[in-house]
Design a protein around this motif. Structure first.
Motif, PDB file in Angstrom:
ATOM      1  N   TYR A   6      -8.084  -0.758  -4.870  1.00  0.00           N
ATOM      2  CA  TYR A   6      -6.828   0.186  -5.280  1.00  0.00           C
ATOM      3  C   TYR A   6      -6.836   0.293  -6.858  1.00  0.00           C
ATOM      4  O   TYR A   6      -7.480  -0.496  -7.387  1.00  0.00           O
ATOM      5  CB  TYR A   6      -5.409  -0.866  -4.827  1.00  0.00           C
ATOM      6  N   ASN A   7      -6.157   1.399  -7.372  1.00  0.00           N
ATOM      7  CA  ASN A   7      -6.102   1.606  -8.532  1.00  0.00           C
ATOM      8  C   ASN A   7      -4.991   0.784  -9.113  1.00  0.00           C
ATOM      9  O   ASN A   7      -3.858   0.317  -8.618  1.00  0.00           O
ATOM     10  CB  ASN A   7      -5.591   3.232  -8.695  1.00  0.00           C
ATOM     11  N   GLN A  38       4.171  -0.231  -5.444  1.00  0.00           N
ATOM     12  CA  GLN A  38       2.868   0.520  -4.740  1.00  0.00           C
ATOM     13  C   GLN A  38       1.746   0.487  -5.416  1.00  0.00           C
ATOM     14  O   GLN A  38       1.711   0.739  -6.776  1.00  0.00           O
ATOM     15  CB  GLN A  38       3.441   1.737  -4.293  1.00  0.00           C
ATOM     16  N   ASN A  39       0.536   0.029  -4.795  1.00  0.00           N
ATOM     17  CA  ASN A  39      -0.869   0.644  -5.177  1.00  0.00           C
ATOM     18  C   ASN A  39      -1.119   1.803  -4.293  1.00  0.00           C
ATOM     19  O   ASN A  39      -0.997   1.714  -3.076  1.00  0.00           O
ATOM     20  CB  ASN A  39      -1.526  -0.540  -5.160  1.00  0.00           C
ATOM     21  N   ASN A  40      -1.985   2.425  -4.768  1.00  0.00           N
ATOM     22  CA  ASN A  40      -2.896   3.703  -3.941  1.00  0.00           C
ATOM     23  C   ASN A  40      -4.095   3.280  -3.999  1.00  0.00           C
ATOM     24  O   ASN A  40      -4.920   3.137  -5.184  1.00  0.00           O
ATOM     25  CB  ASN A  40      -2.366   5.044  -4.376  1.00  0.00           C
ATOM     26  N   LYS A  41      -5.050   3.668  -2.979  1.00  0.00           N
ATOM     27  CA  LYS A  41      -6.550   3.810  -3.152  1.00  0.00           C
ATOM     28  C   LYS A  41      -6.976   5.242  -3.544  1.00  0.00           C
ATOM     29  O   LYS A  41      -6.208   6.001  -3.959  1.00  0.00           O
ATOM     30  CB  LYS A  41      -7.028   3.543  -1.516  1.00  0.00           C
ATOM     31  N   ASP A  93       0.848  -1.113  -0.094  1.00  0.00           N
ATOM     32  CA  ASP A  93       0.015  -0.012   0.107  1.00  0.00           C
ATOM     33  C   ASP A  93       0.770   1.042  -0.029  1.00  0.00           C
ATOM     34  O   ASP A  93       1.907   1.424   0.833  1.00  0.00           O
ATOM     35  CB  ASP A  93      -0.836   0.028   1.345  1.00  0.00           C
ATOM     36  N   GLY A  94       0.892   2.116  -0.980  1.00  0.00           N
ATOM     37  CA  GLY A  94       1.836   3.225  -1.101  1.00  0.00           C
ATOM     38  C   GLY A  94       1.494   4.126   0.086  1.00  0.00           C
ATOM     39  O   GLY A  94       2.478   5.049   0.334  1.00  0.00           O
ATOM     40  N   ALA A  95       0.393   4.353   0.582  1.00  0.00           N
ATOM     41  CA  ALA A  95       0.194   4.941   1.745  1.00  0.00           C
ATOM     42  C   ALA A  95       1.050   4.625   3.002  1.00  0.00           C
ATOM     43  O   ALA A  95       1.256   5.673   3.916  1.00  0.00           O
ATOM     44  CB  ALA A  95      -1.471   5.400   2.314  1.00  0.00           C
TER      45      ALA A  95
END
Length: 546
Positions: free
Chosen positions: A445-446, A502-505, A362-364
């Motif tokens: 996630y995008n 990374q993936n971001n929401k 998770d990128g965050a």
């Protein structure tokens, strides 16, 4: 006198090519060959003058040979030459008359050895003194399992100077090479072509994908003294590591002047000329008598070329996949090549392969303790546009031309899915450039819009000079470069390079041509139509009031 001088020339030139330095009365023989010899006097002789270059006149049979039985066998073995010879001097005259024929000299020395008086041998392990005459020097060195060559030498001992034994016995050698599949083996590992110059392509070290066919080359030399043997045994003993599987039908054998001559199939030795045995990771190419093969001659090379497939048992990283060869060969021309054999030292090559570990987070939460994301699906493409296939353990099984579809079960081997630790592995990769594409993002996630470029960078000893036998000298560095980022170190020992993705929401804005744009178009149209209706209605009301 001329015939006697010609005899001396013959003896010096042909019998196993020993060099004679001019000797002395009660001459000292200096043995610096590392072998032990016994000297047997074959002919006695006298010197016509004090000239140290003068040859001896043969006067009779020496103390080291049974002259009667020796002469009898000479007559039986070659009646055309020795049929009319009845004394040592007449035998010497025959040798002198045939001083350009090495086979005559070789035959003479071999028959002489059979009739020497064992109790009359003089040890030449270090230094020894000999009286004038012609002597047969017999190599006493035990050669079984060694790379020595046994030999006979017939030398004249005159009344001046010393003899120094300097063995010029020749023996074969062997090298093993592996072909690197890169255009520039010492530089950019991204420039690949299907084939290139043999002189730059075959080296001591290479790296490959699991599933690739790896070309090997065994290069054996033939000795300069090949003509001294009646028959010559010549056997390649090649051993593959557990990580390589011999490719059936790929082996060819050539007789050439240089390795590059293997490009011409006219130099191929027919399969009927040798025996090929493949079993238990060992490849044996055996010639019972290589002298019977067309084109074989002293100083030529015998080259064996074959392919082996890098398999799922391949070692990842160090210590690599070691392969070795040694050559077994005839080493006793005294027996005509039958019986005794020696062995060359072993020569080794190494094949490496590597592992790519990718972790989805998770990128965050990126940092020291990121949240790992399961269920992300990827495909991996190489620089040739082919997509990797893996087994359940992540080991490479092959490559396909069409991008795998995550919705198609038949394409499952090409879909790389992150586990509960956010990890997926691709085990058994060559060094080179790869492209990672996300095809399914974790829920919520995008999905990544762009491919990620990954460069696996290995520093290997891609030349002819890996001689230490230590794998750590053959693979000295392993790195990965992700996109435009900096190179980061991998683990040379495990062969692993790692990358984090990374993936971001969050919501995704509609793209041009998407349904969102259509909604905007429809909404705008409705608003415009509404405005037109209101305008028309208003005009009609105004007209009615008038």
């Amino acid at each position: 006198m001329k015939k006697v001088k010609r005899l001396a020339s013959l003896i010096l030139a042909f019998v196993l090519a020993f060099v004679l330095a001019v000797p002395a009365f009660a001459a000292t023989v200096n043995n610096e060959t590392g072998h032990e010899y016994k000297a047997y006097q074959i002919f006695t002789g006298t010197q016509a003058s004090d000239d140290v270059t003068g040859a001896l006149a043969v006067t009779g049979w020496g103390s080291g040979v049974d002259g009667a039985t020796f002469l009898a066998e000479l007559k039986t073995a070659n009646a055309d030459l020795y049929g009319n010879a009845n004394s040592a001097a007449e035998v010497a005259a025959v040798l002198s008359e045939n001083n350009s024929n090495s086979e005559v000299a070789n035959e003479f020395a071999k028959i002489a050895e059979k009739h020497i008086k064992k109790d009359q041998g003089i040890d030449i392990a270090a230094d020894a003194e000999l009286t004038a005459g012609y002597y047969l020097f017999v190599d006493q060195t035990t050669t079984s399992g060694k790379d020595d060559v046994k030999g006979l030498s017939l030398l004249q001992v005159t009344q001046k100077g010393d003899i120094e034994l300097k063995s010029k016995n020749d023996k074969p050698s062997v090298e093993k090479k592996v072909k690197e599949n890169l255009k520039n083996v010492s530089g950019n590992k991204d420039d690949r072509i299907p084939d290139y110059e043999l002189s730059t392509g075959y080296n001591d070290v290479a790296d490959y994908n699991i599933g690739d066919d790896v070309p090997f080359e065994l290069i054996g030399t033939l000795p300069q003294n090949l003509d001294l043997y009646n028959t010559y045994k010549y056997i390649f003993h090649d051993t593959l590591s557990a990580g390589l599987t011999y490719k059936e039908g790929s082996l060819k054998v050539y007789v050439v002047d240089t390795e590059k001559d293997t490009e011409n199939d006219d130099n191929v030795i027919p399969e009927s000329a040798y025996k090929l045995t493949v079993a238990n990771q060992k490849i044996e190419v055996a010639f019972d008598n290589i002298k019977s093969v067309d084109g074989v001659a002293a100083g030529k090379k015998i080259v064996v070329k074959y392919e082996a497939t890098l398999n799922k048992n391949a070692e990842i990283g160090l210590d690599g996949n070691k392969n070795e060869v040694y050559l077994q060969y005839s080493n006793n021309p005294n027996n005509g090549g039958e019986g005794d054999t020696g062995e060359t030292p072993k020569d080794e090559v190494l094949v490496f392969t590597y592992e790519l570990d990718v972790t989805k987070i998770d990128g965050a939460t990126a940092g020291d303790n990121p949240k790992k994301l399961a269920g992300a699906k990827f495909v991996l493409k190489n620089s040739e546009g082919k997509y990797v296939q893996v087994d359940a353990d992540g080991k490479v099984t092959g490559w396909v031309d069409t991008e795998p579809n995550p919705e198609n079960q038949e394409d499952a081997a090409g879909i790389l899915t992150s586990n509960d630790d956010g990890l997926f592995k691709v085990i058994g990769l060559d060094a080179g450039t790869y492209y990672l594409k996300e095809v399914v993002a974790p829920a919520g996630y995008n999905i990544l819009k762009d491919e990620i470029e990954l460069k696996v960078l290995a520093t290997t000893k891609n030349d002819q000079n890996w001689t230490s036998g230590n794998a750590s000298d053959a693979l000295t560095a392993l790195k990965i470069k992700v996109g435009t980022g900096d190179e980061t170190d991998g683990d040379v020992n495990s062969g692993i390079v790692s990358a984090t993705v990374q993936n971001n929401k969050g919501g995704t804005l509609p793209e041009t041509g998407g349904i969102g744009t259509t909604i905007f178009y429809l909404t705008g149209t409705i608003l415009v139509l509404g405005a037109v209706v209101l305008l028309i209605t208003k005009k009609r009301m105004e007209n009615a009031e008038k």
